[in-house]
Design an enzyme around this catalytic site. Structure first.
Site, PDB file in Angstrom:
ATOM      1  N   SER A   1       0.961  -1.300  -0.010  1.00 15.91           N
ATOM      2  CA  SER A   1      -0.208   0.140  -0.097  1.00 15.91           C
ATOM      3  C   SER A   1       1.005   1.439   0.045  1.00 15.91           C
ATOM      4  O   SER A   1       1.849   1.508  -0.963  1.00 15.91           O
ATOM      5  CB  SER A   1      -1.156  -0.032   1.240  1.00 15.91           C
ATOM      6  OG  SER A   1      -2.076   0.906   1.047  1.00 15.91           O
TER       7      SER A   1
ATOM      8  N   ASP B   1      -9.276  -6.149  -4.734  1.00 16.13           N
ATOM      9  CA  ASP B   1      -8.556  -4.897  -4.117  1.00 16.13           C
ATOM     10  C   ASP B   1      -9.236  -3.614  -4.853  1.00 16.13           C
ATOM     11  O   ASP B   1      -8.804  -3.454  -6.269  1.00 16.13           O
ATOM     12  CB  ASP B   1      -6.920  -4.895  -4.619  1.00 16.13           C
ATOM     13  CG  ASP B   1      -6.360  -3.908  -3.630  1.00 16.13           C
ATOM     14  OD1 ASP B   1      -6.953  -2.680  -3.332  1.00 16.13           O
ATOM     15  OD2 ASP B   1      -5.151  -3.948  -3.416  1.00 16.13           O
TER      16      ASP B   1
ATOM     17  N   HIS C   1      -7.609  -5.641  -0.375  1.00 12.54           N
ATOM     18  CA  HIS C   1      -6.477  -4.891  -0.270  1.00 12.54           C
ATOM     19  C   HIS C   1      -5.740  -5.263   0.859  1.00 12.54           C
ATOM     20  O   HIS C   1      -4.504  -5.410   0.960  1.00 12.54           O
ATOM     21  CB  HIS C   1      -6.935  -3.193  -0.384  1.00 12.54           C
ATOM     22  CG  HIS C   1      -5.566  -2.440  -0.202  1.00 12.54           C
ATOM     23  ND1 HIS C   1      -4.781  -2.357  -0.858  1.00 12.54           N
ATOM     24  CD2 HIS C   1      -5.178  -1.598   1.064  1.00 12.54           C
ATOM     25  CE1 HIS C   1      -3.689  -1.483  -0.616  1.00 12.54           C
ATOM     26  NE2 HIS C   1      -3.983  -1.048   0.807  1.00 12.54           N
TER      27      HIS C   1
END
Length: 360
Positions: free
Chosen positions: A144, A307, A340
């Site tokens: 991320s 995601d 995610h």
């Protein structure tokens, strides 16, 4: 995997003044870090996500966020490597950020903390490594916001590492993700207690930060996971129009909001969201496709199904661009309903990809 005790060092280092991309200078910058394993072993740098910190393994502050992935005999083996994780520039766990004292004024930065970029974060980490006498890295890894740092490491310092492992990220933050960041910022700055960033610990914009967290939680995990987990379970009568939770999913989101508000600083959250918005490896480099030709380290890219923020297809396209120059990039898509947040769980699904990459 083994679970032997690892040697852990938790420290804060001074790196001096730091000139930012904006041209502004941060004075007397400090970086908090955790180092696991022997200081003379090959080094792996771990970069954390938005509300993460330097504590990848358990400390008195609680369990580490990559517990089970890092440690003796784990997928990232601290018996073979020293693993260094920094609290990111602009954070609130010991690194210079909005909660820090501005040495020029003697007051907290608060809302006056300057805007920073992902490249500023990487430059600060590079300075820390110099202080620690780490002159090269075996690997830079992160997911991320951490994955954004990994991608920038490979372009800012292309010969400093052998391997790059960007996880759950894309080469530039999409408009869709920027839109969610905008909603989160609006929630915080609309809180009456925000006071242009000049709030106290007693009167902080906890409600606004909590709402931002609730929004984030809905994007970090998939609709499939939420629907399977909560299944419309009720806690109260559904027809109440108050803000009391009527469904278990609401209780869960309120809990997550309260938990983050108690441990994270709202100004840091705003600072890091803006830094994420700046993420674009092609900025000033002729675009993403041209920038992708600048990587020299071997690369393992991991994406996660469902995601919403960082679609795996975008990372797959990126690796294809990297491989136009030479076949140095691998891509794997991990099948998960965690979306995610897949990079924070189910290590047994994607840890073996790391093992194979490290064994090359």
């Amino acid at each position: 995997m083994a679970n032997a005790q690892a040697a852990i060092e938790n420290e804060v280092a001074e790196i001096g003044d730091l000139v930012l991309e904006s041209g502004k200078t941060l004075s007397d910058v400090h970086i908090a870090y955790q180092r696991i394993g022997a200081a003379d072993a090959p080094a792996i740098l771990v970069c954390h996500a938005l509300t993460g910190n330097q504590y990848t393994l358990t400390t008195e502050n609680g369990p580490g966020w990559w517990e089970g992935l890092i440690g003796p005999g784990q997928y990232i083996d601290s018996e073979k490597y020293q693993v260094i994780t920094t609290n990111v520039l602009g954070g609130c766990e010991g690194t210079t950020g909005p909660l820090s004292i501005n040495p020029l004024t003697g007051e907290k930065y608060g809302g006056e903390f300057p805007l920073i970029t992902i490249r500023d974060m990487v430059n600060a980490q590079k300075r820390l490594l110099e202080v620690l006498h780490v002159h090269s890295l075996d690997t830079v890894i992160g997911g991320s916001l951490g994955g954004m740092q990994v991608l920038e490491w490979g372009l800012l310092y292309p010969d400093f590492m052998d391997r790059l492992i960007p996880i759950a990220v894309t080469p530039a933050l999409s408009d869709y993700a920027i839109g969610f960041n905008a909603i989160g910022r609006t929630a915080i700055v609309s809180d009456p207690e925000w006071n242009n960033g000049n709030y106290s610990s007693e009167l902080s914009p906890a409600k606004g930060l909590g709402i931002a967290r609730m929004i984030g939680m809905l994007t970090y995990r998939s609709g499939t996971l939420f629907n399977q987990r909560f299944q419309r379970e009720q806690t109260e009568e559904w027809y109440s129009i108050s803000d009391e939770a009527s469904f278990s999913v609401e209780t869960y989101l309120h809990y997550q909001a309260q938990k983050l508000s108690q441990r994270f600083d709202a100004n840091s959250y705003l600072t890091l969201l803006k830094a994420m918005d700046s993420h674009d490896i092609g900025r000033g480099r002729g675009g993403t496709h041209q920038a992708s030709k600048g990587y020299r380290a071997k690369m393992l890219c991991l994406g996660f199904t469902e995601d919403l923020l960082y679609p795996p297809a975008m990372m797959k396209t990126f690796t294809e661009s990297v491989n136009e120059e030479s076949q140095k990039a691998l891509f794997h898509e991990v099948n998960t309903i965690f979306g995610h947040d897949g990079f924070l769980t189910e290590f047994e699904k994607w840890g073996p990809f790391l093992e194979g990459f490290f064994s090359e």
